[in-house]
Design an enzyme around this catalytic site. Structure first.
Site, PDB file in Angstrom:
ATOM      1  N   GLN A  74       0.815  -1.225   0.000  1.00  0.00           N
ATOM      2  CA  GLN A  74       0.000   0.000   0.000  1.00  0.00           C
ATOM      3  C   GLN A  74       0.845   1.271   0.000  1.00  0.00           C
ATOM      4  O   GLN A  74       0.328   2.351  -0.285  1.00  0.00           O
ATOM      5  CB  GLN A  74      -0.936   0.022   1.213  1.00  0.00           C
ATOM      6  CG  GLN A  74      -2.020  -1.046   1.148  1.00  0.00           C
ATOM      7  CD  GLN A  74      -2.958  -0.918   2.318  1.00  0.00           C
ATOM      8  OE1 GLN A  74      -2.672  -1.430   3.396  1.00  0.00           O
ATOM      9  NE2 GLN A  74      -4.061  -0.221   2.135  1.00  0.00           N
TER      10      GLN A  74
ATOM     11  N   CYS B 138     -10.795   0.170   3.158  1.00  0.00           N
ATOM     12  CA  CYS B 138      -9.362   0.036   2.872  1.00  0.00           C
ATOM     13  C   CYS B 138      -8.820   1.392   2.451  1.00  0.00           C
ATOM     14  O   CYS B 138      -9.451   2.081   1.652  1.00  0.00           O
ATOM     15  CB  CYS B 138      -9.171  -0.977   1.746  1.00  0.00           C
ATOM     16  SG  CYS B 138      -7.455  -1.201   1.266  1.00  0.00           S
ATOM     17  N   LEU B 139      -7.660   1.747   2.985  1.00  0.00           N
ATOM     18  CA  LEU B 139      -7.060   3.036   2.651  1.00  0.00           C
ATOM     19  C   LEU B 139      -6.707   3.126   1.165  1.00  0.00           C
ATOM     20  O   LEU B 139      -6.587   4.221   0.625  1.00  0.00           O
ATOM     21  CB  LEU B 139      -5.804   3.285   3.500  1.00  0.00           C
ATOM     22  CG  LEU B 139      -6.048   3.389   5.012  1.00  0.00           C
ATOM     23  CD1 LEU B 139      -4.726   3.467   5.759  1.00  0.00           C
ATOM     24  CD2 LEU B 139      -6.930   4.596   5.340  1.00  0.00           C
TER      25      LEU B 139
ATOM     26  N   HIS C  33      -7.166  -9.094   6.332  1.00  0.00           N
ATOM     27  CA  HIS C  33      -7.150  -7.996   5.359  1.00  0.00           C
ATOM     28  C   HIS C  33      -5.708  -7.658   4.942  1.00  0.00           C
ATOM     29  O   HIS C  33      -5.409  -7.526   3.756  1.00  0.00           O
ATOM     30  CB  HIS C  33      -7.846  -6.777   5.994  1.00  0.00           C
ATOM     31  CG  HIS C  33      -7.993  -5.595   5.094  1.00  0.00           C
ATOM     32  ND1 HIS C  33      -9.209  -5.163   4.623  1.00  0.00           N
ATOM     33  CD2 HIS C  33      -7.066  -4.747   4.575  1.00  0.00           C
ATOM     34  CE1 HIS C  33      -9.022  -4.094   3.851  1.00  0.00           C
ATOM     35  NE2 HIS C  33      -7.727  -3.827   3.812  1.00  0.00           N
TER      36      HIS C  33
ATOM     37  N   HIS D 144      -3.431  -8.348   1.430  1.00  0.00           N
ATOM     38  CA  HIS D 144      -2.682  -7.340   0.666  1.00  0.00           C
ATOM     39  C   HIS D 144      -1.340  -7.884   0.193  1.00  0.00           C
ATOM     40  O   HIS D 144      -0.940  -7.651  -0.955  1.00  0.00           O
ATOM     41  CB  HIS D 144      -2.431  -6.092   1.518  1.00  0.00           C
ATOM     42  CG  HIS D 144      -3.521  -5.071   1.452  1.00  0.00           C
ATOM     43  ND1 HIS D 144      -3.988  -4.537   0.270  1.00  0.00           N
ATOM     44  CD2 HIS D 144      -4.237  -4.458   2.428  1.00  0.00           C
ATOM     45  CE1 HIS D 144      -4.941  -3.645   0.523  1.00  0.00           C
ATOM     46  NE2 HIS D 144      -5.121  -3.588   1.831  1.00  0.00           N
TER      47      HIS D 144
HETATM   48 ZN   LIG Z   1      -6.488  -2.484   2.852  1.00  0.00          ZN
END
Ligand SMILES: [Zn+2]
Length: 172
Positions: free
Chosen positions: A51, A93-94, A135, A139
């Site tokens: 991310q 989710c960011l 989660h 990722h």
């Molecule tokens: Zn996320």
């Protein structure tokens, strides 16, 4: 400790499996620290290295968002030792701002990984913490929560998200 930009749905780094961390060195420790700062600034309760554009198997979680140092989790190469039961709650989710969905997750997980001090840690988690582990580990496997929705919801949301990605995510 710099805050790093969070990449959004559609960036290839989010949609491919990340590489294992070979050893915990200063660069990995700096990554952990930057990820914590980035997560708190967002704010969020979990973040995975892809991310912030880094294709490594590194995750951070803090359900207290900086309020309780005992709740900070930093793991390299996290893996499931056990997964059992089922739960279903809304997740965001960011990297998918403005969207939410309710994937089915295990009710209880046991996760093993390597902490920044190089020592192995094992966590047993239920409820929100179990969902957070799932989660974030998704990722580093190249999956976002959208991939876990029912086919109908997934396809509908992905169509919207691909459009967003094409047009460019506006800065928040
Ligand atoms: Zn996320």
């Amino acid at each position: 400790m710099p805050i790093r930009p969070i990449v959004k749905f559609g960036d290839p780094v989010l949609h491919q499996p990340a590489a294992p961390v070979e050893r915990i060195d200063d660069a990995v420790r700096a990554l952990f620290d930057d990820m914590i700062e980035t997560m708190y600034a967002a704010p969020g309760i979990g973040l995975a290295a892809p991310q912030v554009g880094v294709p490594l198997r590194v995750i951070v979680i803090d359900l207290s968002v900086g309020e309780d140092p005992k709740q900070v989790i930093k793991l390299a190469n996290p893996e499931f030792l056990e997964r059992e039961g089922e739960q279903k709650h809304e997740e965001g989710c960011l990297s998918v701002p403005g969207y939410a969905g309710s994937p089915t997750r295990p009710a209880r997980v046991v996760v093993r990984g390597t902490a920044p001090d190089g020592e192995e840690r094992v966590y047993t988690a239920t409820e929100l913490l179990a969902r957070a582990f799932c989660h974030e580990i998704d990722h580093i496997d190249g999956l976002v929560f959208v991939d876990r929705l029912s086919p109908l919801k997934r396809d509908l949301m992905k169509r919207k998200l691909r459009k967003k990605a094409r047009e460019g995510w506006e800065e928040e």
